[in-house]
Design a protein around this motif. Structure first.
Motif, PDB file in Angstrom:
ATOM      1  N   GLU A 202       0.671  -0.996  -0.040  1.00 33.58           N
ATOM      2  CA  GLU A 202      -0.177  -0.168  -0.008  1.00 33.58           C
ATOM      3  C   GLU A 202       0.726   1.214   0.017  1.00 33.58           C
ATOM      4  O   GLU A 202       1.378   1.523   1.000  1.00 33.58           O
ATOM      5  N   PRO A 203       1.092   1.904  -1.166  1.00 33.81           N
ATOM      6  CA  PRO A 203       1.907   3.144  -0.999  1.00 33.81           C
ATOM      7  C   PRO A 203       1.489   4.249  -0.257  1.00 33.81           C
ATOM      8  O   PRO A 203       0.339   4.117   0.220  1.00 33.81           O
ATOM      9  N   THR A 204       2.416   4.903   0.067  1.00 32.83           N
ATOM     10  CA  THR A 204       2.106   6.056   0.934  1.00 32.83           C
ATOM     11  C   THR A 204       1.429   7.145   0.357  1.00 32.83           C
ATOM     12  O   THR A 204       1.992   7.694  -0.850  1.00 32.83           O
ATOM     13  N   THR A 205       0.319   7.730   0.541  1.00 40.72           N
ATOM     14  CA  THR A 205      -0.317   8.917   0.082  1.00 40.72           C
ATOM     15  C   THR A 205       0.253  10.192   0.555  1.00 40.72           C
ATOM     16  O   THR A 205      -0.020  10.455   1.830  1.00 40.72           O
ATOM     17  N   VAL A 206       0.630  11.174  -0.268  1.00 41.15           N
ATOM     18  CA  VAL A 206       0.958  12.388   0.218  1.00 41.15           C
ATOM     19  C   VAL A 206       0.376  13.314  -0.562  1.00 41.15           C
ATOM     20  O   VAL A 206       0.260  13.405  -1.705  1.00 41.15           O
ATOM     21  N   VAL A 207      -0.239  14.478  -0.119  1.00 39.30           N
ATOM     22  CA  VAL A 207      -0.601  15.652  -0.746  1.00 39.30           C
ATOM     23  C   VAL A 207       0.625  16.625  -0.889  1.00 39.30           C
ATOM     24  O   VAL A 207       1.180  17.107   0.319  1.00 39.30           O
ATOM     25  N   GLU A 208       0.817  16.822  -1.974  1.00 39.02           N
ATOM     26  CA  GLU A 208       2.193  18.006  -1.895  1.00 39.02           C
ATOM     27  C   GLU A 208       1.526  19.301  -2.489  1.00 39.02           C
ATOM     28  O   GLU A 208       0.782  19.380  -3.353  1.00 39.02           O
ATOM     29  N   ILE A 209       2.151  20.155  -1.856  1.00 44.44           N
ATOM     30  CA  ILE A 209       1.494  21.633  -1.960  1.00 44.44           C
ATOM     31  C   ILE A 209       2.775  22.660  -2.129  1.00 44.44           C
ATOM     32  O   ILE A 209       3.386  22.601  -1.211  1.00 44.44           O
TER      33      ILE A 209
END
Length: 227
Positions: A202-209
């Protein structure tokens, strides 16, 4: 427990940490012993410390350029800030955490692991604005909803720098819900990134801003007044 890497995920750990795997093992040992005793992680998390926590955080390093300065907001037990400092000794990492028992653990871990480029600060994120250098990258994991999180983190981010917020399956929905607030804070268009696709089930989900500009100033009510 001794922080040993389970055999089934050892190849992933070796790729994620490389020659820093011994230091990662030592940090895992601290988490499953002192970390549990001090209440920084739950006892149920100890058996899955590698797959659920260490590897989950380590893969975020693929989004961070070489030699970057990193501020980790709400570090807690050092996830992801300590993990990134262990995996990437080229980074300058500042761990920001308001609770004394957590900063004590983090400071002891930094000393035990010889992380000379890692600093621990006991403070809230908003108390650090103007007091620490703006960072190339600001990280956070499970701290707050995206609008509040960005409000705390973007003021610590250099213009052109990035906030990397570790999120779950609701990441896209959070972005849509808080789009206006993020724009007011000076954010560019957020994107959802999947980290560790080649290593994790399960890849890590990252919100990039990306912080593109200063936050918009609120308008004063009533406009201009005559004499």
């Amino acid at each position: 427990m001794d922080g040993a890497v389970p055999s089934d995920i050892l190849p992933a750990a070796e790729k994620a940490f490389g020659d820093r795997l011994p230091e990662a093992r030592r940090f895992a040992e601290l988490l499953v012993t002192d970390g549990v005793v001090r209440g920084l992680i739950g006892p149920r998390e100890a058996p899955r410390i590698w797959e659920r926590h260490l590897l989950n955080c380590a893969v975020v390093a693929e989004l961070i350029p070489s030699g970057a300065s990193v501020v980790d907001v709400g570090s807690g037990a050092g996830l992801p800030g300590m993990v990134l400092a262990v995996a990437r000794p080229d980074l300058s990492v500042t761990l920001v955490e308001p609770l004394a028992r957590r900063t004590a653990f983090l400071s002891e871990a930094v000393t035990a692991l010889g992380l000379e480029r890692t600093l621990v600060i006991r403070a809230r994120a908003e108390e650090c604005v103007g007091k620490i250098p703006l960072a190339d990258v600001v990280t956070a994991r499970a701290v707050a909803p995206l609008d509040r999180l960005a409000g705390w983190c973007l003021p610590l981010t250099a213009i052109g720098g990035r906030l990397l917020a570790m999120k779950g399956a609701s990441a896209a929905a959070e972005i849509a819900k808080h789009a206006e607030a993020l724009a007011q804070l000076g954010a560019g268009t957020p994107s959802v990134r999947a980290c560790g696709e080649a290593l994790l089930a399960e890849p890590t989900t990252v919100v990039e801003i990306v912080r593109e500009r200063e936050a918009a100033r609120p308008r004063k009510a009533g406009g201009r007044r005559g004499r």
